[in-house]
Structures are given as C-alpha cells and as structure tokens.
Enzyme design. Structure first.
Site, mmCIF file in Angstrom:
data_model
loop_
_atom_site.group_PDB
_atom_site.id
_atom_site.type_symbol
_atom_site.label_atom_id
_atom_site.label_comp_id
_atom_site.label_asym_id
_atom_site.label_seq_id
_atom_site.Cartn_x
_atom_site.Cartn_y
_atom_site.Cartn_z
ATOM 1 N N CYS A 1 31.703 30.796 40.152
ATOM 2 C CA CYS A 1 30.793 31.824 39.635
ATOM 3 C C CYS A 1 29.579 31.258 38.909
ATOM 4 O O CYS A 1 28.490 31.839 38.974
ATOM 5 C CB CYS A 1 31.557 32.812 38.747
ATOM 6 S SG CYS A 1 32.778 33.762 39.699
ATOM 7 N N ASP B 1 31.509 34.671 32.738
ATOM 8 C CA ASP B 1 32.955 34.924 32.855
ATOM 9 C C ASP B 1 33.827 34.081 31.909
ATOM 10 O O ASP B 1 34.853 33.529 32.334
ATOM 11 C CB ASP B 1 33.415 34.701 34.299
ATOM 12 C CG ASP B 1 32.692 35.602 35.284
ATOM 13 O OD1 ASP B 1 31.903 36.454 34.858
ATOM 14 O OD2 ASP B 1 32.926 35.443 36.500
ATOM 15 N N HIS C 1 37.477 43.618 37.585
ATOM 16 C CA HIS C 1 38.020 44.063 38.864
ATOM 17 C C HIS C 1 38.940 45.276 38.761
ATOM 18 O O HIS C 1 39.731 45.385 37.808
ATOM 19 C CB HIS C 1 38.830 42.930 39.504
ATOM 20 C CG HIS C 1 38.029 41.718 39.855
ATOM 21 N ND1 HIS C 1 36.827 41.772 40.527
ATOM 22 C CD2 HIS C 1 38.281 40.396 39.643
ATOM 23 C CE1 HIS C 1 36.371 40.548 40.715
ATOM 24 N NE2 HIS C 1 37.235 39.695 40.181
ATOM 25 N N LYS D 1 30.737 42.598 36.575
ATOM 26 C CA LYS D 1 30.572 42.402 38.013
ATOM 27 C C LYS D 1 31.934 42.480 38.694
ATOM 28 O O LYS D 1 32.977 42.428 38.032
ATOM 29 C CB LYS D 1 29.922 41.047 38.300
ATOM 30 C CG LYS D 1 30.769 39.829 37.899
ATOM 31 C CD LYS D 1 29.976 38.550 38.087
ATOM 32 C CE LYS D 1 30.770 37.300 37.733
ATOM 33 N NZ LYS D 1 31.804 36.947 38.707
ATOM 34 N N ASP E 1 33.944 39.221 34.981
ATOM 35 C CA ASP E 1 34.640 39.755 36.141
ATOM 36 C C ASP E 1 35.344 41.017 35.655
ATOM 37 O O ASP E 1 36.012 40.991 34.604
ATOM 38 C CB ASP E 1 35.678 38.738 36.647
ATOM 39 C CG ASP E 1 35.275 38.087 37.956
ATOM 40 O OD1 ASP E 1 34.174 38.361 38.462
ATOM 41 O OD2 ASP E 1 36.073 37.295 38.480
#
Length: 230
Positions: free
Chosen positions: A168, A15, A57, A123, A55
């Site tokens: 993370c 990330d 989202h 993810k 990440d």
C-alpha cells in the site's frame, strides 16, 4: 507543478493500523509497530497537510482468502473482473481477513499521534475491488478523497510512510507520481511484508517510476524542517 522553488509538502501515513502490526494483527507486518517514533517525529514538522489512511473493509471483501473456498492466504491468487467492463481484469494475492469495519483491527495504532493528523481517509470499502493505493483501485472504480485533499492544500511534494512498503505504501507513492507530485518514501517510516524482496528489487522498481527513497535525516526532510509555519 509550477516553479521549482515551490515547496508545499504533504505527508501520508498509510494504513498504520492494528491488524498490520505485531503482536496480534491478523496481517502483521514484521516490526510494523517500530515505525511509530519516526512517523510521529515527521508529523511534528510543518507539512502543508498531514493525512492518515485506513484500510476499511466490509467482511465480504474480495481480497480475503476466507471468501474464496479452498484458497490460502499469502499463497492463492484471484482474478478480479472489472465490475462494469468484463474486458478488464486484475489478478491479486489473497490475504487473511483484516481491517474489517467495526473490529479492533481496523483502528489506527495508539502509538500514532493522531492529534497531529489533519484528516483520515478510508479506502477499500468496495467489496468487489482490491485497493492498495490510497488514491484509487486499479480500475479507478473507487476513488478516495485523498486526491482532492492534496489539491485543496496546493501540495507539490508527497512524502509517504506507513504499512506496508511493498504494497500500500508503494501503490500510494506510485499514484502520487501519476498525479504529478514529486514523491518520496521515507525509509525509516515504513516496513515491508517481505523485507528481502523489497530490499532486493522493490526499491529499485519504485525508483524507476520516479519515486525517491529518502532518509528521515536526509536533505529532503531537512527542507521540510526549514519551512516557516504559515
């Protein structure tokens, strides 16, 4: 993992994204951008596979305080119920909106030498579960392709860097241990959201779980340097 002499290391850059870095990231980790020289130096070494994670989202993600009326980022918690098994739950801290698909904040930082990355694993796409680990969420409802990529590369050892050390990076390293890999966090290649807590307790906690905290100039990285490129 086979005989002790086997050594096929992977590096996972967790990330390393705009929203996790100063000066303008919505969830900026202090000094987060400063890890770039160490990370790029490590990426130049003969790892069996080099993976970056993101990440990624949707805007309605459960971890965003803005999606919970009255909640405050960094302070409020939310209990997530397993999507198909109400007997299971997981309580998580709520965050500022970050790394939303289609926004600049989701992008890997330009300082990262992506030419040396073999694969990017996204993810956190499932809006209903939190996913710190790049392998899976706590319920294993969402499982990324990371595990398969490591198996395909016949990896024995996993080195983890990126952001953030206490969330993370930590969770990804813990999952790697669960998967049976010898696992290391490279100290100079990560930064924590809460440095004091990470230094005081976080490192001890991960070491108890079998993860080694190592230096970029230590013996473990020297062993990677000594590998002959196939």
């Amino acid at each position: 993992m086979g005989v002790e002499s086997e050594f096929r290391p992977a590096i996972i850059v967790v990330d390393f994204q705009e929203d996790f870095c100063p000066p303008s990231g919505s969830l900026a980790v202090p000094q987060g951008r400063d890890i770039a020289p160490t990370v790029n130096s490590l990426l130049s070494l003969p790892f069996a596979i080099k993976i970056a994670t993101r990440d990624f989202h949707p805007p309605n993600h459960v971890s965003f305080a803005s999606n919970h009326p009255g909640a405050t980022a960094y302070q409020s918690y939310h209990t997530i119920i397993h999507p198909s098994d109400p007997s299971k739950s997981d309580t998580t801290l709520l965050w500022p909106t970050h790394c939303v698909q289609g926004t600049p904040g989701v992008e890997l930082v330009p300082e990262l030498d992506v030419s040396k990355i073999d694969a990017v694993v996204d993810k956190g796409m499932n809006p209903d579960v939190e996913m710190y680990s790049a392998f899976w969420d706590p319920f294993r409802v969402s499982v990324s392709e990371l595990g398969e990529k490591l198996k395909e590369a016949r990896v024995t050892d996993v080195f983890v860097v990126g952001l953030a050390a206490d969330y993370c990076v930590k969770a990804t390293a813990e999952s790697a241990v669960e998967e049976g890999y010898r696992t290391y966090i490279v100290e100079e290649g990560t930064r924590a959201v809460t440095k004091e807590a990470w230094e005081a307790e976080g490192k001890k906690d991960v070491e108890k779980k079998g993860i080694k905290i190592v230096s970029a100039s230590g013996d473990e990285i020297r062993r990677v340097k000594d590998l002959v490129v196939a």
